[in-house]
Scaffold this active site. Structure first.
Site, PDB file in Angstrom:
ATOM      1  N   ASP A 305     -50.614 -26.738  -3.876  1.00 19.99           N
ATOM      2  CA  ASP A 305     -51.345 -25.475  -3.966  1.00 19.99           C
ATOM      3  C   ASP A 305     -50.339 -24.357  -4.258  1.00 19.99           C
ATOM      4  OD1 ASP A 305     -53.494 -23.482  -3.621  1.00 19.99           O
ATOM      5  OD2 ASP A 305     -54.524 -25.118  -2.595  1.00 19.99           O
ATOM      6  N   HIS A 355     -65.525 -26.517 -10.665  1.00 17.50           N
ATOM      7  CA  HIS A 355     -66.713 -25.665 -10.814  1.00 17.50           C
ATOM      8  C   HIS A 355     -66.366 -24.186 -10.929  1.00 17.50           C
ATOM      9  CE1 HIS A 355     -67.461 -24.995  -6.191  1.00 17.50           C
ATOM     10  NE2 HIS A 355     -66.240 -24.735  -6.550  1.00 17.50           N
TER      11      HIS A 355
END
Length: 453
Positions: A305, A355
Site C-alpha cells: 500500500d 471498482h
C-alpha cells in the site's frame, strides 16, 4: 456462476415460482399476487419457525427490538427464507401499487432521505432522549428550529418508523432512530449519507450535462456537487474530520455481513495451496491477511500500500496479533500503477480495488501485476460481479445496482458484470483466463480466480 447462493425458482426471475398459466389438475392458475402471497406465507413460516425454535426475538417495531433481526451466522435455510420474505413483500407492494402510484412512492422515498438529512443537520437524533419522551416545543427550542416544521417532518419520518409519537405533542425514539444514534457504525453512515452522498445524488444531471462523455474520475457527480476538480479521495483528504468519517464508514462496510472477510476465507481453496506466498495489493492495514493467516498457517503474506498506510499497518499488526500471525505478515510500499516488484508469487490478491477505477486504469493496474506472474500464479479479484437483470432477488439486485450507480456518481467508475471483467482480462493479456468465479452465500462480492492459460 453462482450469483448469491439462492435458487430463484422455476422461472429464474425475482425468486418467485409459478403454478403455470393453464392451471394444475383442472384448477385455475394462481394470479401473480396470489403466488407472491403464497411464497410470503411459506417463507414467513420458515423464518418464524427458526426464530421461535431458538428462542430468538421475532421482528418488531417496538423500541427495544434488536437492530439485526437475523444473525448472519444463522443457517442458510433461515437466511434464504428472510430474503424471500423481503423479496415477496417488496413485489407485493409494487404489484398492488401499480404504475398509477409509482411517482407517489418515488417522491415519498426522496422525502425520507431529505428528512434524514434535516434531522441530522439539526441534531434531532441526539437531542431526543434515548429513554422517555420530549415535547415538540422543548425539542424545537433546543434545536433552534420552528416547531411546526419539526412536527411536520418528524411525523413524515414516523411513517417509515423513524421516531415515534407516544402521546400527542411528544416525540420519542423508535428502534430505528435510536440505532442511528447508539450504534456508531449506523451513526457514521447516516452522517456520511446525508452530508456527502445526498448532494452527490442530486448533482448527477448537472455532471452529465457538464461532462457528457467523460469517464475521468474528477468529472463525476461528486465534483459537480462540491465544485472541485479533485478526485473524491483527494478532496476529502484535505478535510481531516471528513476523511476520518470516511475511514470509519469504510470499516463499517468492510465488516458488514455481506462484506465479511469470512467470504474471502471460504471463496477460494487456500488450504490446497500448501505453503504459499500471498501478495495483498492495496491491502490497507492488513485485515484480510490476518483473517487468512488465522485460518491457514502455511500462508505467508506481503501487504502492499502507500507509505503512510504501510507505516500504520506494520504497527497495528505487531500490536494486535500473536507472533504466530504477525511474523508471517510483511508490509511493502507500492504504487499499483508501477510494475509489481514481487515476481512469481503464488497469489496476487486484489480485493475491492478495481471498482474505484475506469476501464483504462483497471487495465493498467492488472497489467502491472500480470507481468510479474509465474506460470502457476493466481490473481484473485474479490469484487462485485453485477448479475444479469432478474437473475437474483429484487432486494439484492437493487442494492447491487445502487452500488453500481454510486461508483458512477463518486468516481465515474462502475461495478462490472462478468463480461466487463472478461473485457479487462482480454485487454491486459490474451493468455489470461477465468479459472473459477465463486460467490459465497451471503456475500455481495465474488472471488474471480484468474490464471495464465
Amino acid at each position: 456462476m453462482v450469483s448469491n447462493g439462492i435458487s430463484n425458482g422455476t422461472n429464474g426471475t425475482n425468486g418467485t415460482t409459478t403454478n403455470g398459466t393453464n392451471g394444475v389438475n383442472g384448477h385455475a392458475a394462481l394470479s401473480p399476487l396470489e403466488v407472491l402471497v403464497q411464497d410470503l406465507n411459506k417463507n414467513t413460516t420458515t423464518l418464524n419457525g427458526y426464530l421461535r425454535a431458538n428462542k430468538l426475538p421475532e421482528p418488531s417495531f417496538e423500541r427495544d427490538a434488536p437492530i439485526i433481526n437475523l444473525s448472519p451466522d444463522a443457517p442458510e435455510e433461515a437466511q434464504v427464507a428472510k430474503e424471500k420474505v423481503l423479496d415477496s413483500a417488496l413485489q407485493i407492494f409494487q404489484l398492488v401499487s401499480g404504475p398509477g402510484e409509482y411517482l407517489q412512492n418515488v417522491i415519498t422515498g426522496y422525502h425520507y432521505m431529505e428528512i434524514l438529512r434535516w434531522m441530522s443537520h439539526f441534531k434531532i437524533f441526539e437531542l431526543v432522549p434515548l429513554e422517555g419522551k420530549i415535547s415538540y416545543t422543548e425539542l424545537a427550542s433546543k434545536a433552534g428550529v420552528a416547531e411546526l416544521r419539526l412536527k411536520t417532518l418528524a411525523r413524515m419520518g414516523m411513517t417509515n418508523h423513524l421516531f415515534a409519537e407516544p402521546e400527542p405533542g411528544f416525540i420519542a425514539h423508535s428502534a430505528t432512530s435510536a440505532a442511528l444514534v447508539t450504534n456508531n457504525r449506523f451513526s457514521d453512515q447516516r452522517v456520511w449519507m446525508t452530508s456527502i452522498i445526498a448532494p452527490v445524488i442530486a448533482s448527477m444531471v448537472t455532471a452529465h450535462e457538464r461532462w457528457p462523455d467523460s469517464t475521468a474520475p474528477n468529472k463525476a457527480a461528486f465534483n459537480a456537487a462540491f465544485n472541485t476538480d479533485l478526485r473524491m479521495y483527494e478532496y476529502i483528504s484535505k478535510q481531516p474530520d471528513v476523511y476520518k468519517l470516511f475511514g470509519r464508514v469504510m470499516d463499517a462496510i468492510a465488516t458488514s455481513p455481506k462484506s465479511d472477510l469470512k467470504h474471502l476465507v471460504s471463496g477460494f481453496d487456500w488450504a490446497g495451496l500448501g505453503k504459499a506466498n500471498v501478495v495483498d495489493i492495496g491491502g490497507n492495514i492488513g485485515h484480510s491477511c490476518v483473517k487468512l493467516a488465522e485460518a491457514f498457517p502455511d500462508l505467508n503474506f506481503i501487504i502492499q500500500d502507500i507509505p503512510h498506510v504501510v507505516e500504520e499497518g506494520a504497527k497495528v499488526i505487531k500490536e494486535n496479533n500473536e507472533a504466530s500471525i504477525a511474523n508471517r505478515i510483511q508490509f511493502q510500499e507500492y504504487d499499483f500503477f508501477q510494475k509489481q516488484p514481487v515476481v512469481g508469487a503464488d497469489i496476487y490478491l486484489l480485493r475491492q480495488i478495481f471498482h474505484n477505477w475506469d476501464f483504462e486504469n483497471s487495465v493498467k493496474i492488472l497489467k502491472n501485476t500480470v507481468e510479474s506472474m509465474g506460470q502457476n500464479s493466481h490473481v484473485l479479484i474479490m469484487d462485485f460481479v453485477v448479475p444479469e437483470p432478474g437473475t437474483v432477488s429484487s432486494v439484492n439486485e437493487r442494492v447491487l445496482r445502487s452500488r453500481d450507480v454510486g461508483m458512477m456518481q463518486l468516481f465515474n467508475s462502475l461495478e462490472r458484470d462478468l463480461e466487463g471483467w472478461k473485457a479487462i482480462l482480454e485487454a491486459v493479456d490474451s493468455r489470461l483466463k477465468i479459472n473459477a468465479v465463486n460467490t459465497p452465500y451471503g456475500s455481495f462480492m465474488s472471488v474471480i480466480d484468474v490464471v495464465l492459460g
